[in-house]
Design a protein around this motif. Structure first.
Motif, PDB file in Angstrom:
ATOM      1  N   ARG A  62      12.373  -5.222  -3.127  1.00 58.51           N
ATOM      2  CA  ARG A  62      10.870  -5.477  -3.439  1.00 58.51           C
ATOM      3  C   ARG A  62      10.600  -5.390  -5.068  1.00 58.51           C
ATOM      4  NH1 ARG A  62       8.552  -2.014   1.391  1.00 58.51           N
ATOM      5  NH2 ARG A  62       9.982  -0.681   0.545  1.00 58.51           N
ATOM      6  N   VAL A  63       9.894  -6.219  -5.607  1.00 61.09           N
ATOM      7  CA  VAL A  63       9.344  -6.361  -6.697  1.00 61.09           C
ATOM      8  C   VAL A  63       7.727  -6.215  -6.903  1.00 61.09           C
ATOM      9  CG1 VAL A  63       9.389  -7.201  -9.123  1.00 61.09           C
ATOM     10  CG2 VAL A  63      11.568  -7.420  -7.522  1.00 61.09           C
ATOM     11  N   TYR A  64       7.175  -5.066  -7.303  1.00 64.27           N
ATOM     12  CA  TYR A  64       5.876  -5.346  -7.217  1.00 64.27           C
ATOM     13  C   TYR A  64       5.083  -5.386  -8.799  1.00 64.27           C
ATOM     14  CZ  TYR A  64       6.278  -3.347  -2.606  1.00 64.27           C
ATOM     15  OH  TYR A  64       6.670  -3.203  -1.037  1.00 64.27           O
ATOM     16  N   PHE A  65       4.150  -6.215  -8.972  1.00 68.40           N
ATOM     17  CA  PHE A  65       3.670  -6.378 -10.292  1.00 68.40           C
ATOM     18  C   PHE A  65       2.158  -6.358 -10.207  1.00 68.40           C
ATOM     19  CE2 PHE A  65       1.834  -8.939 -13.769  1.00 68.40           C
ATOM     20  CZ  PHE A  65       2.524  -8.421 -14.816  1.00 68.40           C
ATOM     21  N   SER A  66       1.742  -5.493 -11.177  1.00 69.01           N
ATOM     22  CA  SER A  66       0.128  -5.693 -11.401  1.00 69.01           C
ATOM     23  C   SER A  66       0.056  -5.624 -12.871  1.00 69.01           C
ATOM     24  CB  SER A  66      -0.521  -4.060 -10.784  1.00 69.01           C
ATOM     25  OG  SER A  66      -0.053  -3.478 -11.551  1.00 69.01           O
ATOM     26  N   ALA A  67      -1.420  -6.257 -13.189  1.00 68.08           N
ATOM     27  CA  ALA A  67      -1.674  -6.170 -14.523  1.00 68.08           C
ATOM     28  C   ALA A  67      -3.247  -6.096 -14.585  1.00 68.08           C
ATOM     29  CB  ALA A  67      -1.442  -7.712 -15.220  1.00 68.08           C
ATOM     30  N   THR A  68      -3.515  -5.326 -15.754  1.00 72.20           N
ATOM     31  CA  THR A  68      -5.004  -5.263 -16.276  1.00 72.20           C
ATOM     32  C   THR A  68      -5.303  -5.329 -17.574  1.00 72.20           C
ATOM     33  OG1 THR A  68      -5.115  -3.534 -14.472  1.00 72.20           O
ATOM     34  CG2 THR A  68      -6.959  -3.618 -16.068  1.00 72.20           C
ATOM     35  N   PRO A  69      -5.926  -6.608 -18.064  1.00 75.03           N
ATOM     36  CA  PRO A  69      -6.523  -7.553 -17.196  1.00 75.03           C
ATOM     37  C   PRO A  69      -5.633  -8.291 -16.341  1.00 75.03           C
ATOM     38  CG  PRO A  69      -7.386  -7.526 -19.368  1.00 75.03           C
ATOM     39  CD  PRO A  69      -6.260  -6.613 -19.315  1.00 75.03           C
ATOM     40  N   LEU A  70      -6.145  -9.274 -15.296  1.00 77.24           N
ATOM     41  CA  LEU A  70      -4.981 -10.160 -14.861  1.00 77.24           C
ATOM     42  C   LEU A  70      -4.258 -10.954 -15.592  1.00 77.24           C
ATOM     43  CD1 LEU A  70      -6.975 -11.053 -11.748  1.00 77.24           C
ATOM     44  CD2 LEU A  70      -5.186  -9.344 -11.747  1.00 77.24           C
ATOM     45  N   THR A  71      -3.243 -11.118 -15.560  1.00 80.66           N
ATOM     46  CA  THR A  71      -2.085 -12.010 -16.309  1.00 80.66           C
ATOM     47  C   THR A  71      -1.864 -13.185 -15.566  1.00 80.66           C
ATOM     48  OG1 THR A  71      -0.457 -12.233 -17.854  1.00 80.66           O
ATOM     49  CG2 THR A  71      -0.017 -10.872 -15.837  1.00 80.66           C
ATOM     50  N   GLU A  72      -0.927 -14.326 -16.230  1.00 84.19           N
ATOM     51  CA  GLU A  72      -0.554 -15.377 -15.562  1.00 84.19           C
ATOM     52  C   GLU A  72       0.721 -15.338 -14.467  1.00 84.19           C
ATOM     53  OE1 GLU A  72      -0.621 -18.362 -18.620  1.00 84.19           O
ATOM     54  OE2 GLU A  72      -2.469 -17.762 -19.416  1.00 84.19           O
ATOM     55  N   LEU A  73       0.843 -16.247 -13.928  1.00 81.93           N
ATOM     56  CA  LEU A  73       2.054 -16.440 -12.969  1.00 81.93           C
ATOM     57  C   LEU A  73       3.435 -16.263 -13.623  1.00 81.93           C
ATOM     58  CD1 LEU A  73       0.802 -19.127 -10.289  1.00 81.93           C
ATOM     59  CD2 LEU A  73       0.861 -16.728 -10.052  1.00 81.93           C
ATOM     60  N   TYR A  94      20.398  -5.548  -6.540  1.00 81.55           N
ATOM     61  CA  TYR A  94      18.731  -5.403  -6.604  1.00 81.55           C
ATOM     62  C   TYR A  94      18.280  -5.051  -5.306  1.00 81.55           C
ATOM     63  CZ  TYR A  94      17.419  -9.605  -4.156  1.00 81.55           C
ATOM     64  OH  TYR A  94      17.305 -10.516  -3.146  1.00 81.55           O
ATOM     65  N   LEU A  95      19.176  -5.354  -4.108  1.00 82.68           N
ATOM     66  CA  LEU A  95      18.569  -4.789  -2.842  1.00 82.68           C
ATOM     67  C   LEU A  95      18.485  -3.248  -2.430  1.00 82.68           C
ATOM     68  CD1 LEU A  95      19.968  -7.782  -0.428  1.00 82.68           C
ATOM     69  CD2 LEU A  95      17.423  -7.372  -1.392  1.00 82.68           C
ATOM     70  N   ARG A  96      19.385  -2.741  -3.332  1.00 84.88           N
ATOM     71  CA  ARG A  96      19.373  -1.250  -3.301  1.00 84.88           C
ATOM     72  C   ARG A  96      18.151  -0.614  -3.698  1.00 84.88           C
ATOM     73  NH1 ARG A  96      23.998   1.762  -3.848  1.00 84.88           N
ATOM     74  NH2 ARG A  96      23.657   2.091  -5.875  1.00 84.88           N
ATOM     75  N   TYR A  97      17.382  -1.173  -4.462  1.00 80.41           N
ATOM     76  CA  TYR A  97      16.170  -0.574  -5.075  1.00 80.41           C
ATOM     77  C   TYR A  97      15.002  -1.273  -4.853  1.00 80.41           C
ATOM     78  CZ  TYR A  97      20.248   0.914  -7.831  1.00 80.41           C
ATOM     79  OH  TYR A  97      21.350   1.502  -8.396  1.00 80.41           O
ATOM     80  N   ASP A  98      13.715  -0.673  -5.241  1.00 85.87           N
ATOM     81  CA  ASP A  98      12.429  -1.213  -5.311  1.00 85.87           C
ATOM     82  C   ASP A  98      11.864  -1.177  -6.655  1.00 85.87           C
ATOM     83  OD1 ASP A  98      12.290  -2.275  -2.551  1.00 85.87           O
ATOM     84  OD2 ASP A  98      11.161  -0.332  -1.739  1.00 85.87           O
ATOM     85  N   PHE A  99      11.399  -2.055  -7.216  1.00 84.44           N
ATOM     86  CA  PHE A  99      10.933  -2.078  -8.565  1.00 84.44           C
ATOM     87  C   PHE A  99       9.409  -2.419  -8.727  1.00 84.44           C
ATOM     88  CE2 PHE A  99      14.998  -4.173  -8.097  1.00 84.44           C
ATOM     89  CZ  PHE A  99      15.588  -3.409  -9.126  1.00 84.44           C
TER      90      PHE A  99
END
Length: 639
Positions: A62-73, A94-99
């Protein structure tokens, strides 16, 4: 109100259950400042954004992304590509990790994938720490650059503004993409001509190296993620450098193909055909001549030319017979029946073959070619329905000729298969799903990049078309075909990125050549037979077009890497190379931010995450009880 209470209680229960969803044995975190640009009333200015990268093990990709302020896709898609690249570089899944990736800035920054190289490098540092290797990062280094799917670094904008922002914060080294040590900035010029005041904007050339020296910043260029990692950490991968050559037995096999194809061509060219087909005959003759000249030097290229010549000659044969036939409809019907019979027979051989891990590339090559034979047969039927019978390259008879030869070539690739350890279904399905995910991610990435610049691309459309084939193959549980199509889709997507955004295509081609040679060398050292990779490497080396060179180098490298990953997954005794380094990092102490780049161990540990979620669950439970109490009290009062 009662429904609301039920919802709150359910949320509480689910939250409590979710405590166990983030159970990680090891968590590593990397923080660094990355330069960006912000639009102001006075134009673009450089700002530093705070990048936080957390890698947790064990995970599920799993790849989680957050941005402050919101950024583009495209910035969000960058995080996913960075996870794929960093895992690939380290020879890991990559399946062995979460990011977990977060990007924070005090200013509203302009969206873009310029943090991609930093994200990938930070992920590599965190993953190596998880593996027990104490890699640190230099506190006086910052960087900017896209991360491309093949591990090369792509160009970005606003470099001069970014460098000034880095200098103001005390950074001493600024990593930029290869070929971008020269930047161009907009400058407003005001001219007074009599009563008229003329304001115009011009682009002014800026030498970042020279300007950097004035600011106390050393500017270095990075072509690949390996370069970025070296400058950022002071550590360098000790990797073998290979220059591979096609083994004698493979060369002889490919030469025999070419000789056989040319022999069949010679038997067809001796006939006298309808004069209307003379252009096609001349084209076939030209290809056959090229094939003969390359038999000894480039046997696979020779076989490819001979294949094309023979396809055209069978088209000529079919067209001549069709023109002379008194019952043209019956002629085509019989021809379709005969070719369909050939395809079915070869399909039976293909499906009954059990490929060994050692020769998995050749089997995937056979599957791709057989699928193309079926596709061409379907195209022939569609062309016949539309009345396009004699058209060269897109008519019914040509499609039939190509379909026949492509099916036969699929059978030829099976000649490389030898008995050995086979791939188990679980490993095959997992590997195909990984590659399908990569194809989807890279396609989404390149699509967002092209959307940003308001352009479309036929190459991106081709990548999308092939990705859909890969997805359909996976649904049909044809995992070998899924792998082949996914690799092709990734190759087309990567080419589209380079053609639109790379400043030095020649440097990228050189890097791609090196990557392909090393990937093949690693596969050979692991006792695999990367015959398809070697063949595509030869095609790349003989191609004149930059697009073709890149395409075949990328195919060559990706096939070898895929075969190696499958081999390691299946053979549990196979050793996975441990990354070693030379040159300890020697960060300068003059930077006012000695702890800007740090590796924090065991942050966001399992216990911490559980505690946070438990507190949230308790709060929700208290709220639900309070709501129930107030609701009951209000009902009693109303009575």
């Amino acid at each position: 109100m009662r429904k609301l209470c039920i919802v709150l209680i359910l949320i509480t229960i689910l939250s409590a259950i979710h405590v166990n969803a983030f159970k990680y044995d090891i968590v590593r975190e990397v923080n660094l400042d990355v330069p960006a640009v912000s639009q102001t009333s006075n134009g673009l200015i450089g700002v530093l954004s705070r990048l936080n990268v957390v890698v947790a093990y064990p995970g599920s990709g799993r790849v989680y992304f957050s941005a402050t302020p919101l950024t583009e896709l495209d910035t969000q898609a960058t995080a996913r590509i960075a996870a794929l690249v960093s895992s690939s570089v380290l020879g890991d899944e990559y399946l062995r990790y979460d990011f977990f990736v977060s990007l924070e800035s005090e200013s509203l920054i302009i969206g873009g994938p310029s943090a991609g190289a930093a994200i990938a490098a930070a992920m590599m540092v965190a993953m190596l720490n998880i593996k027990g290797q104490e890699v640190t990062v230099r506190s006086n280094v910052t960087l900017t650059g896209m991360i491309n799917p093949d591990g090369t670094i792509g160009p970005v904008g606003g470099l001069y503004a970014k460098m000034k922002a880095a200098a103001e914060k005390g950074y001493k080294v600024f990593i930029v993409p290869y070929g971008q040590s020269i930047d161009y900035v907009e400058k407003t010029i005001v001219e007074q001509r009599g009563p008229l005041r003329i304001i115009r904007t011009v682009k002014e050339k800026v030498d970042l190296v020279g300007e950097g020296e004035k600011l106390g910043v050393k500017v270095v260029e990075a072509l690949t993620i390996y370069d970025v990692f070296k400058y950022l950490t002071g550590y360098e991968f000790k990797t073998k450098k290979y220059i591979v050559f096609m083994p004698v037995e493979v060369r002889e096999k490919l030469k025999s193909w070419s000789i056989s194809l040319l022999g069949e061509y010679d038997s067809l060219i001796s006939y006298k055909y309808d004069s209307r087909l003379s252009n096609a005959v001349n084209e076939a003759s030209k290809l056959a001549s090229e094939a003969r000249s390359m038999i000894d030097t480039s046997p696979y290229v020779s076989a490819s030319r001979a294949f094309s010549a023979l396809c055209i000659m069978y088209y000529v044969k079919y067209a001549d017979e069709y023109l002379k036939s008194s019952n043209k409809e019956k002629y085509i019907s019989d021809l379709i029946g005969n070719i369909n019979k050939t395809i079915i027979e070869i399909g039976s051989i293909l499906n009954s073959t059990i490929p060994s891990i050692k020769c998995i590339e050749a089997y995937i090559g056979a599957k791709i070619r057989y699928a193309e034979a079926l596709e061409m047969l379907n195209n022939a039927l569609n062309a016949m329905s539309s009345g396009a019978i004699l058209n060269m390259y897109d008519g019914c008879l040509y499609y039939l000729a190509y379909s026949r030869q492509r099916a036969i070539s699929a059978r030829s690739w099976l000649e490389f298969n030898i008995a050995g350890v086979s791939v188990n279904l679980t490993t095959l399905m997992k590997s195909s799903s990984i590659l399908l995910y990569e194809a989807q991610s890279v396609l989404g990435y390149v699509s967002s990049l092209y959307s940003d610049i308001g352009q479309s691309s036929q190459i991106v459309n081709k990548a999308s078309e092939i990705y859909n084939k890969a997805k359909q193959a996976f649904i049909s549980r044809d995992y070998y075909l899924t792998i082949g199509y996914s690799i092709e889709s990734v190759a087309y997507s990567t080419i589209a990125i380079h053609l639109a955004f790379t400043s030095s295509i020649e440097a990228i081609i050189d890097a791609s050549s090196s990557i392909a040679n090393n990937a093949i060398g690693n596969a050979i050292e692991a006792d695999l037979d990367p015959v398809l990779s070697l063949s595509y490497l030869e095609l790349a080396q003989s191609s004149v077009s930059n697009t073709e060179k890149l395409y075949y180098y990328i195919l060559s490298a990706t096939y070898s890497k895929t075969a190696l990953i499958i081999s390691r997954t299946t053979n549990t005794t196979a050793s996975i190379p441990i990354v070693t380094y030379i040159g300890e990092p020697n960060p300068q102490t003059s930077t006012p931010h000695p702890k800007t780049l740090t590796i924090v161990q065991n942050s966001l540990s399992r216990e911490s995450i559980q505690q946070i979620i438990t507190v949230i669950a308790i709060i929700l439970l208290i709220l639900s009880i309070a709501v129930v109490y107030l609701y009951s009290r209000s009902k009693n009062t109303s009575k």
